[in-house]
Design an enzyme around this catalytic site. Structure first.
Site, PDB file in Angstrom:
ATOM      1  N   LYS A 149      -5.134   6.547  12.223  1.00 18.53           N
ATOM      2  CA  LYS A 149      -5.586   6.947  11.046  1.00 18.53           C
ATOM      3  C   LYS A 149      -5.901   8.579  11.161  1.00 18.53           C
ATOM      4  O   LYS A 149      -6.617   8.948  12.150  1.00 18.53           O
ATOM      5  CB  LYS A 149      -6.668   6.204  10.484  1.00 18.53           C
ATOM      6  CG  LYS A 149      -6.333   4.788  10.178  1.00 18.53           C
ATOM      7  CD  LYS A 149      -7.488   3.975   9.685  1.00 18.53           C
ATOM      8  CE  LYS A 149      -7.141   2.582   9.530  1.00 18.53           C
ATOM      9  NZ  LYS A 149      -8.404   1.962   9.137  1.00 18.53           N
ATOM     10  N   LYS A 165      -2.632   0.754  15.129  1.00 24.46           N
ATOM     11  CA  LYS A 165      -2.663   1.551  13.934  1.00 24.46           C
ATOM     12  C   LYS A 165      -3.326   2.793  14.051  1.00 24.46           C
ATOM     13  O   LYS A 165      -4.298   2.990  15.099  1.00 24.46           O
ATOM     14  CB  LYS A 165      -3.326   0.982  12.713  1.00 24.46           C
ATOM     15  CG  LYS A 165      -4.826   0.541  13.006  1.00 24.46           C
ATOM     16  CD  LYS A 165      -5.345  -0.295  12.081  1.00 24.46           C
ATOM     17  CE  LYS A 165      -6.751  -0.831  12.280  1.00 24.46           C
ATOM     18  NZ  LYS A 165      -7.231  -1.690  11.200  1.00 24.46           N
ATOM     19  N   CYS A 167      -6.853 -11.538   1.233  1.00 26.92           N
ATOM     20  CA  CYS A 167      -6.639 -10.894   2.708  1.00 26.92           C
ATOM     21  C   CYS A 167      -6.845 -12.328   3.473  1.00 26.92           C
ATOM     22  O   CYS A 167      -7.669 -12.952   3.714  1.00 26.92           O
ATOM     23  CB  CYS A 167      -7.742 -10.168   2.904  1.00 26.92           C
ATOM     24  SG  CYS A 167      -7.781  -9.607   4.903  1.00 26.92           S
ATOM     25  N   ARG A 213      -1.017   6.213   9.602  1.00 26.64           N
ATOM     26  CA  ARG A 213      -1.035   5.558   8.135  1.00 26.64           C
ATOM     27  C   ARG A 213      -1.344   7.034   7.177  1.00 26.64           C
ATOM     28  O   ARG A 213      -1.174   8.180   7.604  1.00 26.64           O
ATOM     29  CB  ARG A 213      -1.958   4.694   8.206  1.00 26.64           C
ATOM     30  CG  ARG A 213      -1.801   3.492   9.238  1.00 26.64           C
ATOM     31  CD  ARG A 213      -2.527   2.369   8.905  1.00 26.64           C
ATOM     32  NE  ARG A 213      -2.004   1.054   9.704  1.00 26.64           N
ATOM     33  CZ  ARG A 213      -2.597  -0.114   9.768  1.00 26.64           C
ATOM     34  NH1 ARG A 213      -3.421  -0.356   8.849  1.00 26.64           N
ATOM     35  NH2 ARG A 213      -2.123  -1.115  10.428  1.00 26.64           N
ATOM     36  N   CYS A 226     -14.399  -4.164   0.686  1.00 26.72           N
ATOM     37  CA  CYS A 226     -13.052  -4.360   0.865  1.00 26.72           C
ATOM     38  C   CYS A 226     -12.532  -5.567  -0.206  1.00 26.72           C
ATOM     39  O   CYS A 226     -13.304  -6.041  -0.862  1.00 26.72           O
ATOM     40  CB  CYS A 226     -12.807  -4.494   2.406  1.00 26.72           C
ATOM     41  SG  CYS A 226     -13.461  -6.055   3.100  1.00 26.72           S
ATOM     42  N   ARG A 233       0.995  -1.237  -0.003  1.00 24.33           N
ATOM     43  CA  ARG A 233       0.006  -0.187  -0.001  1.00 24.33           C
ATOM     44  C   ARG A 233       0.945   1.264   0.029  1.00 24.33           C
ATOM     45  O   ARG A 233       1.860   1.408   0.903  1.00 24.33           O
ATOM     46  CB  ARG A 233      -0.901  -0.123   1.263  1.00 24.33           C
ATOM     47  CG  ARG A 233      -1.795   1.299   1.333  1.00 24.33           C
ATOM     48  CD  ARG A 233      -2.551   1.102   2.615  1.00 24.33           C
ATOM     49  NE  ARG A 233      -3.404  -0.080   2.635  1.00 24.33           N
ATOM     50  CZ  ARG A 233      -3.405  -0.931   3.875  1.00 24.33           C
ATOM     51  NH1 ARG A 233      -2.725  -0.516   5.024  1.00 24.33           N
ATOM     52  NH2 ARG A 233      -4.192  -1.972   3.683  1.00 24.33           N
ATOM     53  N   CYS A 268     -14.434  -9.102   7.062  1.00 22.30           N
ATOM     54  CA  CYS A 268     -14.387  -9.316   8.395  1.00 22.30           C
ATOM     55  C   CYS A 268     -14.657  -8.203   9.420  1.00 22.30           C
ATOM     56  O   CYS A 268     -14.824  -7.041   8.567  1.00 22.30           O
ATOM     57  CB  CYS A 268     -12.947  -9.680   8.488  1.00 22.30           C
ATOM     58  SG  CYS A 268     -11.570  -8.393   8.577  1.00 22.30           S
ATOM     59  N   CYS A 307     -12.449  -2.383   6.955  1.00 17.08           N
ATOM     60  CA  CYS A 307     -11.900  -1.609   5.625  1.00 17.08           C
ATOM     61  C   CYS A 307     -12.612  -1.116   4.650  1.00 17.08           C
ATOM     62  O   CYS A 307     -12.511  -0.292   4.075  1.00 17.08           O
ATOM     63  CB  CYS A 307     -10.537  -2.632   5.068  1.00 17.08           C
ATOM     64  SG  CYS A 307      -9.347  -2.998   6.172  1.00 17.08           S
TER      65      CYS A 307
END
Length: 569
Positions: free
Chosen positions: A215, A213, A439, A151, A433, A81, A478, A482
């Site tokens: 964002k 993470k 994935c 990110r 996603c 990414r 899931c 995303c």
């Protein structure tokens, strides 16, 4: 700097904390692993550490069982990414990524993502270093697009109001650079950078990096096209007389959860207040620093900023940010979100240039029979004098087209299927996603399921006499979020093969979280419920009443007001 140790979670640290602490500032033994041609994958801690370099190790799950029968290891490859603050890319850069995808990706595609950037899928180990070096030559990297760091920074794709957007975009780039890891590991491993003997330090992220993470976005009202409530930190642009004067700061949004664990839930961001432009980077560092020090490093499922705010209290977190940034938040300036989708077709900017937004279903740019999207984008890049803008809704803006070139660009777009008649409002308002087959977290289909599911919903809208209307419909394979299903009017979250949790009641503006209506139901059961509910909506809704608002008003589903308390109630 830890101002109040009572907000630190005590206990045995999560395994990822050991991995980061022993990584020598994210180097690990990745360089040695690259030389091991006995396996196509990365071993031990490096499997996690490559994420900080913007990559995830994956394999094609469709052929995993067959390879096992042949006594072969899974077809290991990486997904990369890119870091692309604000999603802006030049034609030269586009042609470089197009060629690499064509020559060195198993799948040959470019994937536009909900993080307003592009991904390569299916890159084998011998080509990984070349991938990074190819990007570096055209000014792109993948530093910190995954892992426990800040990110890719999103920014509203708004080429129309060019001056405000340009200012906001510049701040998105500054924030991205300010919050990047300072380690030279990326340059040393992938770009053959010189190893410098130095005592490294991460003054903002910390030497063990963030607990989870993180964002960040910059958004320009009235368009919430980056979904502020899906992010830890959001700067809402406030303009006066066409000039950016500052930001309202929203903190603590996030959509991921864990099936069966009610200590996890989606959460909207809190509005901390207004700041002038000159305090932007200080506040960004202060929010990150507070989360760095107070975030949960014991239980990763509760490590995101949203859980830190719930645990320590919003006012305590806000006060700590004020202390660290040496600022007092002012009262938030008024703003309103009225839309969040992309504006398709041609629009004219205030500078007299034109901008064409094209719909890319699922963000997958590839040549299909009769629809040569990848070739079309490359042909446009060869003649385009402006830039491309990737949207957070997986679409593409061909921006900055001078009037005399408009017809040429439109002809190329139509020839290659980038502009096509008959794309419904419903299809434009749907998103998924990647999910299967690549994935490793996917429990159910998303990208491959979406087109047919949209066709089914189009049929229901037609059946009930409202084909021109649409529902914000999103699917994620899931519960990690995303596809941003937890900000949809209808959100499906994968539970198992062909089974989803069925959520209803979000709004079109992206300011309300949907609530679970049915758990673990089949695709056919979902359609049966939607048939009934769309039928009611067609007959009983008020004028221009959106689907999610109708469901709340008629008490089909209760609104999620405080997700920590009533998401599961």
């Amino acid at each position: 700097m830890i101002s109040d140790k009572k907000f630190i979670v005590e206990g045995k640290l999560a395994e990822n904390e050991r991995i980061k602490g022993e990584s020598n500032f994210l180097r690990g033994t990745i360089a040695q692993d690259l030389k091991d041609d006995l396996t196509g994958g990365f071993t031990a801690d490096n499997f996690q550490l490559i994420r900080f370099h913007g990559m995830y190790q994956q394999d094609d799950r469709d052929i995993r069982a067959e390879r096992a029968k042949q006594k072969l290891e899974p077809l290991h490859n990486v997904m990369l990414r890119a870091r692309l603050p604000g999603g802006i890319i030049s034609p030269t850069q586009w042609l470089a990524i197009d060629k690499f995808a064509e020559d060195h990706s198993i799948y040959g595609s470019i994937r536009l993502t909900t993080r307003q950037t592009f991904q390569f899928h299916g890159v084998l180990k011998p080509h990984i270093k070349l991938m990074h070096q190819t990007l570096n030559k055209v000014g792109i990297d993948s530093i910190a697009t995954a892992g426990d760091v800040n990110r890719n920074v999103l920014c509203t794709s708004n080429p129309v109001e060019s001056e405000v957007h340009q200012q906001a975009y510049e701040w998105a780039k500054k924030i991205s650079e300010h919050l990047l890891p300072k380690t030279r590991a990326y340059a040393e491993i992938w770009l053959d950078g010189e190893k410098v003997e130095t005592t490294e330090d991460e003054p903002i992220l910390g030497n063990n990096y963030l607990p989870r993470k993180f964002k960040t976005t910059v958004v320009i009202p009235p368009h919430n096209d980056i979904d502020v409530h899906a992010n830890d930190l959001n700067f809402v642009a406030i303009a006066q007389e066409g000039k950016l004067i500052g930001f309202n700061v929203l903190v603590g949004g996030g959509l991921a959860m864990t099936h069966g664990d009610h200590s996890t839930y989606p959460r909207k961001a809190d509005d901390f207040g207004f700041i002038p432009l000159e305090k932007t980077l200080d506040v960004a560092a202060a929010v990150v620093g507070t989360q760095r020090d107070w975030g949960n490093r014991v239980n990763r499922k509760n490590a995101k900023t949203k859980y830190t705010l719930e645990r320590v209290g919003v006012e305590n977190f806000k006060a700590e940010v004020e202390k660290r940034a040496e600022i007092k938040f002012e009262q938030s300036r008024p703003y309103e979100f009225t839309s969040r989708g992309d504006r398709f077709g041609w629009v004219e900017g205030v500078d007299g240039k034109y901008h064409l937004t094209v719909f890319i279903e699922n963000g997958r740019i590839l040549d299909y029979p009769g629809k040569t999207l990848k070739t079309g984008c490359a042909e446009i890049a060869k003649v385009h004098k402006g830039d491309f803008r990737l949207t957070a809704n997986q679409n593409l803006v061909i921006a900055g087209v001078p009037p005399e070139q408009k017809q040429q660009i439109e002809t190329l777009a139509k020839t290659h299927g980038l502009i096509s008649d008959g794309v419904s409002n419903q299809r434009l308002d749907s998103m998924a996603c990647v999910s299967l087959p690549t994935c490793p977290l996917a429990m159910a289909e998303a990208e491959r399921y979406l087109p047919g599911a949209v066709t089914d919903i189009e049929g229901l809208l037609e059946k009930h006499g409202i084909p021109e209307r649409s529902i914000i419909f999103r699917v994620t394979g899931c519960p990690n979020g995303c596809g941003r299903a937890m900000l949809a009017e209808v959100g499906l979250v994968g539970k198992g093969p062909g089974k989803y949790n069925f959520h209803l009641g979000g709004d079109r503006e992206g300011t309300r979280i949907p609530k679970m209506y049915k758990e673990n139901i089949s695709e056919q059961e979902i359609l049966t419920h939607l048939d009934e509910l769309i039928g009611r909506w067609a007959k009983e809704s008020n004028e221009n009443e959106a689907f999610g608002d109708f469901l709340i008003r008629t008490k089909v589903i209760a609104p999620v007001v405080n997700s920590a308390k009533d998401f599961y109630a």
